[in-house]
Scaffold this motif. Structure first.
Motif, short mmCIF file in Angstrom:
data_model
loop_
_atom_site.label_atom_id
_atom_site.label_comp_id
_atom_site.label_asym_id
_atom_site.label_seq_id
_atom_site.Cartn_x
_atom_site.Cartn_y
_atom_site.Cartn_z
N LEU A 157 29.94 -15.74 5.04
CA LEU A 157 29.39 -14.53 4.43
C LEU A 157 29.14 -14.74 2.94
N LEU A 158 30.03 -15.43 2.27
CA LEU A 158 29.83 -15.70 0.84
C LEU A 158 28.58 -16.56 0.64
N GLU A 159 28.38 -17.56 1.47
CA GLU A 159 27.20 -18.41 1.36
C GLU A 159 25.92 -17.62 1.64
N ARG A 160 25.98 -16.75 2.63
CA ARG A 160 24.78 -16.01 3.03
C ARG A 160 24.48 -14.84 2.09
N ALA A 161 25.39 -14.54 1.18
CA ALA A 161 25.19 -13.42 0.24
C ALA A 161 24.26 -13.78 -0.91
N ALA A 162 23.90 -15.06 -1.03
CA ALA A 162 23.03 -15.47 -2.12
C ALA A 162 21.72 -14.69 -2.09
N GLY A 163 21.36 -14.10 -3.23
CA GLY A 163 20.13 -13.33 -3.33
C GLY A 163 20.27 -11.86 -2.99
N PHE A 164 21.44 -11.44 -2.54
CA PHE A 164 21.68 -10.03 -2.23
C PHE A 164 22.63 -9.42 -3.25
N ASP A 165 22.40 -8.17 -3.56
CA ASP A 165 23.26 -7.45 -4.51
C ASP A 165 24.44 -6.87 -3.74
N VAL A 166 25.41 -7.74 -3.43
CA VAL A 166 26.59 -7.33 -2.67
C VAL A 166 27.82 -8.03 -3.21
N ALA A 167 28.96 -7.44 -2.94
CA ALA A 167 30.25 -8.07 -3.22
C ALA A 167 30.95 -8.29 -1.88
N VAL A 168 31.37 -9.52 -1.65
CA VAL A 168 32.08 -9.90 -0.42
C VAL A 168 33.51 -10.22 -0.81
#
Length: 390
Positions: free
Chosen positions: A125-136
């Protein structure tokens, strides 16, 4: 390797639990007997410590879009205070873990991962969060997960938790649907209550801060005793989920298996689109679309034993007329058992197995090589047990 202890570890020891390693944790396998705990859940209620499960918070303006990209389901379309079963897949379509995702508030989601895979899920999930405005964020260490499962579960829950409109999102417990969640009060503490579970019965899973975990466990035990509630371990949880036809990661699901192989293609949403109407290119999409359009090489089926000896994970499925080879094994092998056990509720052996497609039809007679003996089984619909059957 030193196993992680549950925040309820001392409670289990005091109750005389037999402990075992599971997913890197030291957890109760049973307290009294597997069958007694299994039957208590079917007839009254069982209390489970599930604190080994991983909890991951997803927050931010892009939370829904991010989960659409990271997982196979349509999570942006999940209504607030609802939950959804989904999967995290690799680029080749293999399952990295099966998950439950709760939509807990505006731009807030909560992902529940299997214990052994929690680290894998977090990294992905951390890797796939690149480019998204989210906190994991991994929030597992600050919480415990306690489940009450069985036909008396709601009555027991009402003895211990109270409704509070300020934390419930406007939903009353009476109106809480399956795969939905609300906030409730345990004294002054707020807990997240999901009408979810892994037993095939009605029930609830309760996320609670560590400071309140032991008091909540004790309160549920005390309140549930008049209703027939007993503490239940991993062994009963496994036999219950098997009767309900629910998959277990590492058995029915793994990185060599796609959701379509496991008969769960319905949870893969190839048609999900972003806000601008363009298709969502989620991880694994191309491989899963190709798998959907190809003929299966194996099919997951339910097997009902017509004899007395149970099949176990890893046993070979063979034709009824199978004969022993020079090496002693029966053959030819036409499938493999992934989970199997005697069914306390139904009174006969049950198993899940992957078999070749031509042998997957209901009513097909097969056998399982149980220590060199062909034990008779027949293909039956799943689940083996449905609430209200017994």
């Amino acid at each position: 390797m030193t196993e992680t202890k549950s925040p309820l570890h001392d409670e289990h020891v005091a109750l005389g639990a037999h402990l075992t390693e599971f997913g890197g944790w030291l957890m109760p396998l049973r307290y009294s007997s597997d069958i007694a705990e299994h039957r208590a859940v079917r007839e009254a209620a069982g209390l489970f410590d599930l604190s080994h499960m991983g909890g991951i918070s997803i927050t931010g303006p892009d939370a829904g879009a991010f989960l659409d990209h990271a997982l196979v389901g349509n999570l942006s379309g999940l209504r607030p205070l609802r939950a959804r079963y989904t999967m995290l897949c690799a680029a080749d379509g293999g399952v990295l873990d099966d998950l439950i995702v709760y939509h807990t508030g505006a731009d807030e989601y909560f992902v529940v991962a299997n214990a052994a895979n929690a680290g894998t899920v977090l990294v992905a999930l951390l890797e796939r969060a690149a480019g998204f405005d989210v906190a994991v964020r991994d929030v597992s260490a600050g919480q415990a997960l306690i489940a009450v499962q069985g036909p008396r579960a709601e009555e027991i829950l009402r003895e211990v938790l109270t409704e509070d409109a300020t934390v419930s999102g406007g939903t009353a417990l009476d109106d809480l649907r399956y795969y939905a969640c609300i906030g409730m009060r345990f004294g002054e503490a707020t807990v997240l209550v999901g009408r979810t579970g892994y037993t095939g019965e009605d029930g609830f899973e309760i996320w609670v801060e560590l400071a309140h975990a032991v008091p909540l466990w004790r309160a549920l035990l005390d309140a549930g005793e008049p209703y027939g509630l007993v503490p239940a371990g991993l062994s009963a949880r496994d036999s219950l989920r098997l009767e309900a036809g629910m998959p277990l990661y590492g058995h029915e699901l793994d990185t060599t298996t796609t959701p379509y192989d496991a008969g769960m293609g319905r949870i893969v949403k190839l048609d999900k689109v972003s806000d601008d109407g363009t298709p969502v290119e989620f991880v694994g999409r191309a491989a899963l679309e190709a798998r959907r359009d190809s003929a299966p090489t194996r099919v997951l089926v339910g097997l009902r034993g017509t004899g007395r000896r149970p099949a176990r994970a890893g046993y070979a499925v063979v034709p009824p007329e199978a004969e022993a080879s020079d090496g002693g094994a029966l053959g030819p092998q036409v499938g493999t058992v992934t989970s199997g056990a005697p069914s306390p509720t139904l009174g006969h052996p049950v198993a899940l197995a992957y078999v070749t497609p031509e042998l997957s039809a209901e009513g097909t007679e097969l056998a399982v090589d149980v220590r060199g003996r062909a034990e008779p089984f027949v293909v039956v619909p799943l689940p083996f047990y449905r609430r209200g059957d017994a």
